[in-house]
Scaffold this motif. Structure first.
Motif, PDB file in Angstrom:
ATOM      1  N   ILE A  52       0.838  -1.204   0.000  1.00 15.58           N
ATOM      2  CA  ILE A  52       0.000   0.000   0.000  1.00 15.58           C
ATOM      3  C   ILE A  52       0.871   1.251   0.000  1.00 15.58           C
ATOM      4  O   ILE A  52       0.582   2.225  -0.699  1.00 15.58           O
ATOM      5  CB  ILE A  52      -0.975  -0.011   1.190  1.00 15.58           C
ATOM      6  CG1 ILE A  52      -2.029  -1.100   0.980  1.00 15.58           C
ATOM      7  CG2 ILE A  52      -1.642   1.352   1.379  1.00 15.58           C
ATOM      8  CD1 ILE A  52      -2.922  -1.354   2.174  1.00 15.58           C
ATOM      9  N   LEU A  53       1.953   1.237   0.770  1.00  8.20           N
ATOM     10  CA  LEU A  53       2.866   2.379   0.778  1.00  8.20           C
ATOM     11  C   LEU A  53       3.510   2.596  -0.585  1.00  8.20           C
ATOM     12  O   LEU A  53       3.701   3.735  -1.013  1.00  8.20           O
ATOM     13  CB  LEU A  53       3.941   2.203   1.853  1.00  8.20           C
ATOM     14  CG  LEU A  53       3.469   2.429   3.285  1.00  8.20           C
ATOM     15  CD1 LEU A  53       4.587   2.123   4.271  1.00  8.20           C
ATOM     16  CD2 LEU A  53       2.951   3.834   3.474  1.00  8.20           C
ATOM     17  N   LEU A  56       0.848   4.322  -2.674  1.00  4.34           N
ATOM     18  CA  LEU A  56       0.753   5.733  -2.289  1.00  4.34           C
ATOM     19  C   LEU A  56       1.941   6.533  -2.811  1.00  4.34           C
ATOM     20  O   LEU A  56       1.778   7.666  -3.271  1.00  4.34           O
ATOM     21  CB  LEU A  56       0.671   5.863  -0.768  1.00  4.34           C
ATOM     22  CG  LEU A  56      -0.671   5.550  -0.147  1.00  4.34           C
ATOM     23  CD1 LEU A  56      -0.573   5.570   1.368  1.00  4.34           C
ATOM     24  CD2 LEU A  56      -1.735   6.517  -0.624  1.00  4.34           C
ATOM     25  N   HIS A  57       3.108   5.943  -2.753  1.00  3.91           N
ATOM     26  CA  HIS A  57       4.325   6.589  -3.239  1.00  3.91           C
ATOM     27  C   HIS A  57       4.176   6.950  -4.727  1.00  3.91           C
ATOM     28  O   HIS A  57       4.443   8.081  -5.137  1.00  3.91           O
ATOM     29  CB  HIS A  57       5.499   5.636  -3.017  1.00  3.91           C
ATOM     30  CG  HIS A  57       6.812   6.132  -3.462  1.00  3.91           C
ATOM     31  ND1 HIS A  57       7.498   7.136  -2.830  1.00  3.91           N
ATOM     32  CD2 HIS A  57       7.591   5.751  -4.504  1.00  3.91           C
ATOM     33  CE1 HIS A  57       8.640   7.348  -3.447  1.00  3.91           C
ATOM     34  NE2 HIS A  57       8.711   6.525  -4.470  1.00  3.91           N
ATOM     35  N   LEU A  59       1.289   7.081  -6.493  1.00  6.75           N
ATOM     36  CA  LEU A  59       0.167   8.003  -6.702  1.00  6.75           C
ATOM     37  C   LEU A  59       0.554   9.440  -6.355  1.00  6.75           C
ATOM     38  O   LEU A  59       0.178  10.371  -7.068  1.00  6.75           O
ATOM     39  CB  LEU A  59      -1.038   7.566  -5.871  1.00  6.75           C
ATOM     40  CG  LEU A  59      -1.814   6.366  -6.407  1.00  6.75           C
ATOM     41  CD1 LEU A  59      -2.905   5.961  -5.426  1.00  6.75           C
ATOM     42  CD2 LEU A  59      -2.400   6.652  -7.776  1.00  6.75           C
ATOM     43  N   LEU A  60       1.302   9.620  -5.281  1.00  8.11           N
ATOM     44  CA  LEU A  60       1.747  10.970  -4.937  1.00  8.11           C
ATOM     45  C   LEU A  60       2.710  11.515  -5.976  1.00  8.11           C
ATOM     46  O   LEU A  60       2.691  12.702  -6.290  1.00  8.11           O
ATOM     47  CB  LEU A  60       2.367  10.983  -3.536  1.00  8.11           C
ATOM     48  CG  LEU A  60       1.366  10.797  -2.392  1.00  8.11           C
ATOM     49  CD1 LEU A  60       2.099  10.610  -1.071  1.00  8.11           C
ATOM     50  CD2 LEU A  60       0.404  11.965  -2.317  1.00  8.11           C
ATOM     51  N   THR A  92       3.060  18.122  -1.713  1.00  7.98           N
ATOM     52  CA  THR A  92       2.856  16.705  -2.003  1.00  7.98           C
ATOM     53  C   THR A  92       4.177  15.940  -1.920  1.00  7.98           C
ATOM     54  O   THR A  92       4.231  14.819  -1.402  1.00  7.98           O
ATOM     55  CB  THR A  92       2.221  16.528  -3.401  1.00  7.98           C
ATOM     56  OG1 THR A  92       1.033  17.314  -3.479  1.00  7.98           O
ATOM     57  CG2 THR A  92       1.880  15.073  -3.673  1.00  7.98           C
ATOM     58  N   ARG A  96       5.028  12.883   0.576  1.00 12.72           N
ATOM     59  CA  ARG A  96       5.613  11.656   0.028  1.00 12.72           C
ATOM     60  C   ARG A  96       6.886  11.287   0.795  1.00 12.72           C
ATOM     61  O   ARG A  96       7.130  10.124   1.098  1.00 12.72           O
ATOM     62  CB  ARG A  96       5.910  11.887  -1.458  1.00 12.72           C
ATOM     63  CG  ARG A  96       6.367  10.699  -2.212  1.00 12.72           C
ATOM     64  CD  ARG A  96       6.383  11.043  -3.711  1.00 12.72           C
ATOM     65  NE  ARG A  96       7.036  10.000  -4.444  1.00 12.72           N
ATOM     66  CZ  ARG A  96       8.264  10.084  -4.927  1.00 12.72           C
ATOM     67  NH1 ARG A  96       8.961  11.186  -4.777  1.00 12.72           N
ATOM     68  NH2 ARG A  96       8.795   9.084  -5.586  1.00 12.72           N
ATOM     69  N   LEU A  99       6.026   9.698   4.057  1.00  8.08           N
ATOM     70  CA  LEU A  99       5.567   8.322   3.906  1.00  8.08           C
ATOM     71  C   LEU A  99       6.714   7.336   3.723  1.00  8.08           C
ATOM     72  O   LEU A  99       6.591   6.166   4.105  1.00  8.08           O
ATOM     73  CB  LEU A  99       4.595   8.204   2.729  1.00  8.08           C
ATOM     74  CG  LEU A  99       3.215   8.797   2.954  1.00  8.08           C
ATOM     75  CD1 LEU A  99       2.397   8.720   1.676  1.00  8.08           C
ATOM     76  CD2 LEU A  99       2.498   8.082   4.075  1.00  8.08           C
TER      77      LEU A  99
END
Length: 141
Positions: A52-53, A56-57, A59-60, A92, A96, A99
């Motif tokens: 999931i991370l 997200l990485h 997508l950001l 953003t 990132r 995260l």
């Protein structure tokens, strides 16, 4: 003579911005499809949270590319560089960064810098957003 030189420079600038926009569009689609690929792979990923991370990485990163693209397209619309998309891309990028920080690798000085940068970018976005009510503020000519 000087007017002709300035016109040539302006046209060259527009061509360069158009080429940058095309490359940013390609990169945005590639990162988006990479995110879709990673989401599909989540079902077989051995560590769900890590997967999931990763999503997200990516997508950001896609959001950052789109915000930079918005800056370029905003230049075409207004002949000005819009500041707000650049600030949003910076914010953003810092989210990132947060995260991808590992608990083992965290140094207090780095965390303080990141918090400070996020606070400054958030305040700048707020100020620029407020100045959008007034013409010619929040833009670089």
């Amino acid at each position: 003579m000087m007017k002709n030189v300035m016109e040539i420079i302006t046209r060259c600038t527009l061509v360069i911005y158009a080429l940058i926009a095309i490359l940013l569009i390609v990169i945005a689609f590639l990162t988006f499809f990479d995110a879709v690929y990673l989401i599909i792979g989540l079902f077989s990923h051995p560590h769900l949270v890590s997967g999931i991370l990763e999503v997200l990485h990516v997508l950001l990163l896609t959001i950052i590319v789109v915000e930079v693209l918005e800056t370029v397209t905003g230049y075409f619309r207004t002949n000005r560089i819009l500041v707000r998309p650049i600030l949003i891309a910076g914010l953003t990028a810092m989210v990132r960064k947060v995260l991808i920080l590992s608990v083992d690798d965290i140094q207090i000085a780095e965390v303080i810098w990141i918090i400070g940068i996020i606070a400054v970018l958030t305040a700048a976005i707020y100020v620029v957003g407020k100045s959008e009510n007034y013409p010619n503020q929040g833009e670089i000519r």
